[in-house]
Design an enzyme around this catalytic site. Structure first.
Site, PDB file in Angstrom:
ATOM      1  N   SER A 140      -9.382  31.880  23.208  1.00  0.00           N
ATOM      2  CA  SER A 140      -8.909  32.547  21.988  1.00  0.00           C
ATOM      3  C   SER A 140      -7.408  32.794  22.131  1.00  0.00           C
ATOM      4  O   SER A 140      -6.667  31.849  22.351  1.00  0.00           O
ATOM      5  CB  SER A 140      -9.695  33.836  21.736  1.00  0.00           C
ATOM      6  OG  SER A 140      -9.337  34.401  20.500  1.00  0.00           O
ATOM      7  N   THR A 141      -6.983  34.044  22.070  1.00  0.00           N
ATOM      8  CA  THR A 141      -5.549  34.357  22.103  1.00  0.00           C
ATOM      9  C   THR A 141      -4.892  33.798  23.363  1.00  0.00           C
ATOM     10  O   THR A 141      -5.323  34.084  24.474  1.00  0.00           O
ATOM     11  CB  THR A 141      -5.328  35.881  22.050  1.00  0.00           C
ATOM     12  OG1 THR A 141      -6.108  36.419  20.982  1.00  0.00           O
ATOM     13  CG2 THR A 141      -3.858  36.205  21.828  1.00  0.00           C
ATOM     14  N   ASP A 192     -16.487  36.987  22.977  1.00  0.00           N
ATOM     15  CA  ASP A 192     -17.151  35.796  22.459  1.00  0.00           C
ATOM     16  C   ASP A 192     -17.416  34.785  23.577  1.00  0.00           C
ATOM     17  O   ASP A 192     -16.506  34.411  24.313  1.00  0.00           O
ATOM     18  CB  ASP A 192     -16.293  35.152  21.360  1.00  0.00           C
ATOM     19  CG  ASP A 192     -17.005  34.004  20.665  1.00  0.00           C
ATOM     20  OD1 ASP A 192     -18.234  34.093  20.481  1.00  0.00           O
ATOM     21  OD2 ASP A 192     -16.338  33.015  20.311  1.00  0.00           O
ATOM     22  N   HIS A 206     -10.513  29.678  19.044  1.00  0.00           N
ATOM     23  CA  HIS A 206     -10.511  30.425  17.784  1.00  0.00           C
ATOM     24  C   HIS A 206      -9.280  30.037  16.967  1.00  0.00           C
ATOM     25  O   HIS A 206      -8.149  30.282  17.396  1.00  0.00           O
ATOM     26  CB  HIS A 206     -10.483  31.937  18.052  1.00  0.00           C
ATOM     27  CG  HIS A 206     -11.719  32.449  18.728  1.00  0.00           C
ATOM     28  ND1 HIS A 206     -11.743  33.632  19.415  1.00  0.00           N
ATOM     29  CD2 HIS A 206     -12.974  31.938  18.814  1.00  0.00           C
ATOM     30  CE1 HIS A 206     -12.971  33.831  19.899  1.00  0.00           C
ATOM     31  NE2 HIS A 206     -13.723  32.810  19.554  1.00  0.00           N
ATOM     32  N   MET A 236      -9.113  37.504  23.517  1.00  0.00           N
ATOM     33  CA  MET A 236      -9.521  38.885  23.257  1.00  0.00           C
ATOM     34  C   MET A 236     -11.001  38.935  22.895  1.00  0.00           C
ATOM     35  O   MET A 236     -11.506  38.040  22.225  1.00  0.00           O
ATOM     36  CB  MET A 236      -8.687  39.451  22.101  1.00  0.00           C
ATOM     37  CG  MET A 236      -8.843  40.937  21.892  1.00  0.00           C
ATOM     38  SD  MET A 236      -8.048  41.846  23.231  1.00  0.00           S
ATOM     39  CE  MET A 236      -8.279  43.528  22.680  1.00  0.00           C
TER      40      MET A 236
END
Length: 365
Positions: free
Chosen positions: A177-178, A299, A203, A296
């Site tokens: 993600s991030t 998930d 993401h 973050m």
């Protein structure tokens, strides 16, 4: 001392500056301490106010947002959230911004700006909160358009035979993600041309994964593309979940097949790492390798444990090399990690293990 996250908004549109300031100031834990209509004004404001986070428009007068970001990350690294227009050029420029060190981005609508930004308010403030705690590093000057290079301290893997006849069975699953776009790049550029197939969920909203895949395809020895529903998953290829869809795996005889559909968000994400990893546990089992990178939230953590229980071998990025140590921390907490490694050691460790598996003629290590 204020405990609020102090934000400077940089955008050439007075309407966008006003809307972003209003969205930020509605939050109890943050405040907009200044707005600037171009990077030269922003430079002085950052020097004077020392904000925790800045939001930065991609295209602005006097100095392009990307040029400004490059200088900022070399001279005064700080958390930046890019505000990008949802266009093909906007997507390409956003990839460049993430490469230069921006923590994340928000795609602003091309029409209905006021309503559109207000609808994005939750996403905007969530990303500002993440940026405020992100580990931001000084950008190192490098030519990312040149020949494949890992951009880290580990050398790129030579394009030699890796798995031979085992390569159609093995499958590598990556979730991020991030901070993940650059972390994924660092892993993929080290994989040799005959790598097992790689499936990836990062993401990302619709419209941006096409540019992400194209950029990686130009840097890697393997072929990188967006996943297409129903296609066979082939060795020497990496498949990225298209933004705004769910991506999982199915079997057709001896082959792995991509399933890309309009499934509901899982853990608030679409695409979701949980969806991909859960299918890997069910479909690939002991032939899977899991990799959890920076991001973050949680998930994919539970599904990565399912992968491990099904016999996969899993690598998790360590805290020191993560932009945000959320998803990796949760994966470790779920007991999903076989090895926790710095980012630049993940691909070499995986390659060594794959070569060892070849030498041991199918015996699991």
């Amino acid at each position: 001392m204020s405990s609020k996250i102090r934000v400077v908004v940089v955008d050439d549109s007075a309407l966008v500056r006003s809307l972003l300031a209003e969205i930020i100031n509605r939050q109890r834990d943050m405040e907009c301490i200044g707005t600037a209509n171009d990077p030269l004004v922003a430079r002085e404001m950052i020097r004077e106010l020392n904000p925790d986070v800045i939001t930065l428009d991609v295209e602005m007068p006097r100095m392009d947002g990307i040029d400004f970001l490059g200088r900022l990350m070399r001279l005064r690294p700080m958390p930046v959230v890019m505000i990008s227009t949802l266009t093909e050029r906007g997507a390409e420029v956003t990839m460049k911004a993430l490469e230069l060190g921006a923590v994340d981005f928000v795609a602003k609508p091309r029409v209905g700006l006021a309503n559109g930004l207000n609808e994005l308010a939750t996403q905007i403030v969530d990303k500002i909160r993440v940026a405020a705690v992100a580990q931001v590093r000084r950008a190192a000057p490098r030519d990312v358009t040149s020949s494949p290079s890992p951009g880290g301290s580990a050398p790129a893997a030579p394009a030699t035979t890796l798995l031979g006849r085992l390569s159609t069975e093995k499958l590598i699953c990556i979730g991020a993600s991030t901070g993940g776009t650059e972390a994924i790049r660092e892993v993929l550029v080290q994989m040799p041309a005959d790598s097992p197939a790689i499936v990836i969920t990062q993401h990302m909203p619709p419209g941006f994964t096409t540019s992400f895949a194209a950029r990686l395809n130009g840097l890697c020895q393997i072929t990188v593309k967006e996943a297409v529903n129903g296609e066979r998953i082939l060795p020497g290829h990496a498949y990225i979940a298209p933004g705004g869809t769910q991506f999982h795996l199915a079997r057709s005889g001896a082959n792995y097949v991509a399933v890309v559909d309009d499934g509901a968000p899982v853990n608030r994400h679409k695409p979701s790492v949980e969806v991909l990893f859960k299918s890997a546990a069910a479909v690939v089992g002991r032939n899977a390798f899991g990799i959890m990178l920076t991001g973050m939230g949680n998930d994919g953590a539970a599904a990565m444990r399912e992968m491990k229980d099904a016999g996969s071998y899993n690598y998790v990025q360590d805290e020191a090399s993560c932009i945000v140590f959320g998803m990796p921390r949760e994966a470790i907490a779920h007991g999903a990690a076989d090895e926790v490694l710095p980012l630049n050691q993940i691909a070499p460790a995986l390659i060594a293990r794959l070569r060892g598996a070849t030498e041991r003629l199918h015996h699991r290590i």
